[in-house]
Scaffold this motif. Structure first.
Motif, PDB file in Angstrom:
ATOM      1  N   ALA A   6       0.825  -1.207   0.000  1.00 10.76           N
ATOM      2  CA  ALA A   6       0.000   0.000   0.000  1.00 10.76           C
ATOM      3  C   ALA A   6       0.858   1.254   0.000  1.00 10.76           C
ATOM      4  N   VAL A   7       1.960   1.221   0.765  1.00 10.16           N
ATOM      5  CA  VAL A   7       2.876   2.364   0.810  1.00 10.16           C
ATOM      6  C   VAL A   7       3.548   2.554  -0.547  1.00 10.16           C
ATOM      7  N   LEU A   8       3.985   1.452  -1.149  1.00  6.88           N
ATOM      8  CA  LEU A   8       4.641   1.529  -2.462  1.00  6.88           C
ATOM      9  C   LEU A   8       3.688   2.085  -3.516  1.00  6.88           C
ATOM     10  N   GLU A   9       2.454   1.609  -3.516  1.00  6.96           N
ATOM     11  CA  GLU A   9       1.479   2.086  -4.491  1.00  6.96           C
ATOM     12  C   GLU A   9       1.217   3.581  -4.317  1.00  6.96           C
ATOM     13  N   MET A  10       1.092   4.043  -3.071  1.00  6.44           N
ATOM     14  CA  MET A  10       0.846   5.454  -2.829  1.00  6.44           C
ATOM     15  C   MET A  10       2.058   6.290  -3.239  1.00  6.44           C
ATOM     16  N   ALA A  11       3.272   5.798  -2.945  1.00  8.68           N
ATOM     17  CA  ALA A  11       4.486   6.517  -3.339  1.00  8.68           C
ATOM     18  C   ALA A  11       4.555   6.667  -4.861  1.00  8.68           C
ATOM     19  N   GLN A  12       4.172   5.620  -5.567  1.00  9.64           N
ATOM     20  CA  GLN A  12       4.191   5.677  -7.029  1.00  9.64           C
ATOM     21  C   GLN A  12       3.182   6.696  -7.561  1.00  9.64           C
ATOM     22  N   LYS A  13       2.054   6.807  -6.883  1.00  7.55           N
ATOM     23  CA  LYS A  13       1.026   7.757  -7.308  1.00  7.55           C
ATOM     24  C   LYS A  13       1.416   9.198  -6.971  1.00  7.55           C
ATOM     25  N   LEU A  14       2.128   9.389  -5.854  1.00  6.21           N
ATOM     26  CA  LEU A  14       2.450  10.739  -5.394  1.00  6.21           C
ATOM     27  C   LEU A  14       3.745  11.298  -5.984  1.00  6.21           C
ATOM     28  N   ALA A  15       4.532  10.456  -6.632  1.00  4.57           N
ATOM     29  CA  ALA A  15       5.828  10.898  -7.161  1.00  4.57           C
ATOM     30  C   ALA A  15       5.639  12.079  -8.107  1.00  4.57           C
ATOM     31  N   SER A  16       6.367  13.156  -7.839  1.00  2.00           N
ATOM     32  CA  SER A  16       6.251  14.348  -8.689  1.00  2.00           C
ATOM     33  C   SER A  16       7.641  14.859  -9.035  1.00  2.00           C
ATOM     34  N   SER A  17       7.823  16.176  -9.080  1.00  2.00           N
ATOM     35  CA  SER A  17       9.050  16.744  -9.646  1.00  2.00           C
ATOM     36  C   SER A  17      10.319  16.326  -8.908  1.00  2.00           C
ATOM     37  N   GLY A  18      10.280  16.249  -7.582  1.00  2.00           N
ATOM     38  CA  GLY A  18      11.476  15.883  -6.829  1.00  2.00           C
ATOM     39  C   GLY A  18      11.970  14.499  -7.204  1.00  2.00           C
ATOM     40  N   PHE A  19      11.062  13.529  -7.180  1.00  2.00           N
ATOM     41  CA  PHE A  19      11.441  12.159  -7.537  1.00  2.00           C
ATOM     42  C   PHE A  19      11.739  12.059  -9.025  1.00  2.00           C
ATOM     43  N   ARG A  20      10.953  12.757  -9.838  1.00  2.00           N
ATOM     44  CA  ARG A  20      11.169  12.718 -11.291  1.00  2.00           C
ATOM     45  C   ARG A  20      12.573  13.191 -11.652  1.00  2.00           C
ATOM     46  N   ASP A  21      12.987  14.326 -11.075  1.00  2.00           N
ATOM     47  CA  ASP A  21      14.281  14.903 -11.423  1.00  2.00           C
ATOM     48  C   ASP A  21      15.444  14.054 -10.912  1.00  2.00           C
ATOM     49  N   THR A  22      15.323  13.527  -9.699  1.00  5.92           N
ATOM     50  CA  THR A  22      16.430  12.768  -9.129  1.00  5.92           C
ATOM     51  C   THR A  22      16.492  11.332  -9.651  1.00  5.92           C
ATOM     52  N   SER A  23      15.411  10.836 -10.240  1.00  5.11           N
ATOM     53  CA  SER A  23      15.407   9.461 -10.750  1.00  5.11           C
ATOM     54  C   SER A  23      15.621   9.384 -12.261  1.00  5.11           C
ATOM     55  N   ARG A  24      15.642  10.531 -12.939  1.00  2.00           N
ATOM     56  CA  ARG A  24      15.650  10.526 -14.414  1.00  2.00           C
ATOM     57  C   ARG A  24      16.821   9.734 -14.985  1.00  2.00           C
ATOM     58  N   VAL A  25      18.050  10.050 -14.578  1.00  2.52           N
ATOM     59  CA  VAL A  25      19.198   9.389 -15.203  1.00  2.52           C
ATOM     60  C   VAL A  25      19.314   7.925 -14.786  1.00  2.52           C
ATOM     61  N   GLY A  26      18.717   7.563 -13.655  1.00  2.00           N
ATOM     62  CA  GLY A  26      18.731   6.175 -13.231  1.00  2.00           C
ATOM     63  C   GLY A  26      17.808   5.306 -14.053  1.00  2.00           C
ATOM     64  N   GLY A  27      16.920   5.922 -14.806  1.00  2.00           N
ATOM     65  CA  GLY A  27      16.012   5.180 -15.671  1.00  2.00           C
ATOM     66  C   GLY A  27      16.465   5.175 -17.111  1.00  2.00           C
ATOM     67  N   GLY A  28      17.747   5.509 -17.333  1.00  2.00           N
ATOM     68  CA  GLY A  28      18.275   5.594 -18.694  1.00  2.00           C
ATOM     69  C   GLY A  28      18.778   4.256 -19.218  1.00  2.00           C
ATOM     70  N   ASN A  29      19.599   4.328 -20.254  1.00  2.00           N
ATOM     71  CA  ASN A  29      20.111   3.160 -20.963  1.00  2.00           C
ATOM     72  C   ASN A  29      21.018   2.307 -20.062  1.00  2.00           C
ATOM     73  N   PRO A  30      20.616   1.061 -19.725  1.00  2.00           N
ATOM     74  CA  PRO A  30      21.440   0.223 -18.830  1.00  2.00           C
ATOM     75  C   PRO A  30      22.818  -0.070 -19.408  1.00  2.00           C
ATOM     76  N   GLU A  31      22.911  -0.301 -20.717  1.00  2.00           N
ATOM     77  CA  GLU A  31      24.196  -0.602 -21.345  1.00  2.00           C
ATOM     78  C   GLU A  31      25.182   0.544 -21.152  1.00  2.00           C
ATOM     79  N   LEU A  32      24.681   1.775 -21.288  1.00  2.00           N
ATOM     80  CA  LEU A  32      25.539   2.939 -21.107  1.00  2.00           C
ATOM     81  C   LEU A  32      26.026   3.032 -19.667  1.00  2.00           C
ATOM     82  N   GLY A  33      25.133   2.747 -18.710  1.00  2.84           N
ATOM     83  CA  GLY A  33      25.525   2.773 -17.301  1.00  2.84           C
ATOM     84  C   GLY A  33      26.614   1.768 -16.981  1.00  2.84           C
ATOM     85  N   VAL A  34      26.501   0.573 -17.544  1.00  2.89           N
ATOM     86  CA  VAL A  34      27.536  -0.450 -17.323  1.00  2.89           C
ATOM     87  C   VAL A  34      28.857  -0.011 -17.937  1.00  2.89           C
TER      88      VAL A  34
END
Length: 294
Positions: A211-239
């Motif tokens: 329930a906490v995870l689902e609510m966190a996913q629904k509430l995620a806005s600019s703070g989480f979006r900005d800090t998570s952006r590059v972590g959701g990029g190309n995995p091959e490039l990260g490696v």
């Protein structure tokens, strides 16, 4: 042959691009708009056809012999392929052709490719998007962004001057430094953020209460979006970042972990004064970083 290098400045060159993805395709679009003839090489004939259709190249083929009469060749393959591709390419180049790359790690690439080709200039255009492939190529991708060149004491000055002029013509802000300084700097501002960002996503995703995870996913806005952006990029490039810039990235990660441990201690001990001092310092320090336009 090599008219751009023999008296006509950087105009009307014949430029090769090996690897027709986001960066290679974007280079092609802009270099053709500047009046250069652009020849592309890609392993897939379908990519060559797409690059021609998009106007990123004048001509394209999987055959590296197509680049025999080029003035400058941009190597735009993934880091792990650069040395192998260069070994296949160099026998077909004119001795005066300038070879440069766009890799995000420089020391190992400069060391290996400089042995293969005297006229090699290490380069890193710090531009990109979350998309990949020739269809993601954009006109003006490099405008206003940093373009780092990493010549060594043995790099021909004329070659550095030519690549510098091309990068500036793309609208980039050009910087020169050693390969080692480049790699330590990008470990802090590019490679560390990828690892931190991906770890943030992983930590949040491992919340045990559904329930906490689902609510966190629904509430995620600019703070989480900005800090998570590059972590959701190309995995091959990260490696590739971690593999080829391992020492500098580990040093940055260790220091980051130490700072994070200090914050944990301050909160555990309810040392709000020290925490506020820390946050005041980072508030002021952030203004020292020159953020690149995206």
């Amino acid at each position: 042959m090599l008219k751009g290098l023999l008296g006509n400045g950087d105009s009307d060159m014949q430029i090769g691009i090996v690897g027709l993805g986001l960066i290679g395709g974007s280079l092609g679009l802009d270099l053709r708009a500047l009046g250069h003839r652009v020849i592309g090489v890609s392993q897939r004939p379908s990519t060559c056809e797409q690059a021609i259709a998009r106007g990123a190249v004048d001509q394209a083929s999987p055959d590296p012999r197509l680049l025999a009469n080029t003035d400058v060749v941009f190597l735009c393959t993934p880091l792990g392929m650069m040395e192998t591709v260069a070994q296949q390419l160099c026998p077909h180049l004119h001795p005066e052709t300038i070879l440069t790359d766009v890799g995000s790690v420089k020391a190992p690439i400069v060391a290996s490719l400089s042995l293969l080709w005297t006229n090699f200039v290490g380069g890193h255009p710090m531009s990109g998007t979350a998309e990949q492939g020739i269809n993601a190529a954009l006109k003006g991708l490099f405008v206003g962004n940093a373009y780092v060149l990493t010549p060594t004491s043995e790099t021909p000055v004329a070659a550095v001057d030519t690549v510098t002029a091309l990068a500036r013509a793309l609208g980039s802000r050009v910087y020169h430094c050693t390969p080692e300084v480049h790699d330590r700097a990008v470990a802090w501002i590019s490679h560390l953020p990828v690892m931190v960002s991906s770890s943030l996503i992983a930590a949040c995703s491992h919340e045990a209460d559904g329930a906490v995870l689902e609510m966190a996913q629904k509430l995620a806005s600019s703070g989480f979006r900005d800090t998570s952006r590059v972590g959701g990029g190309n995995p091959e490039l990260g490696v590739m970042m971690a593999r080829y810039n391992r020492d500098a990235l580990l040093a940055a990660l260790y220091q980051y972990r130490d700072r994070l441990d200090q914050v944990i201690t301050q909160i555990e001990q309810q040392d709000w004064g020290s925490l506020e001092t820390h946050l005041q310092a980072t508030q002021q320090q952030r203004s020292c970083f020159q953020f690149q336009p995206q």
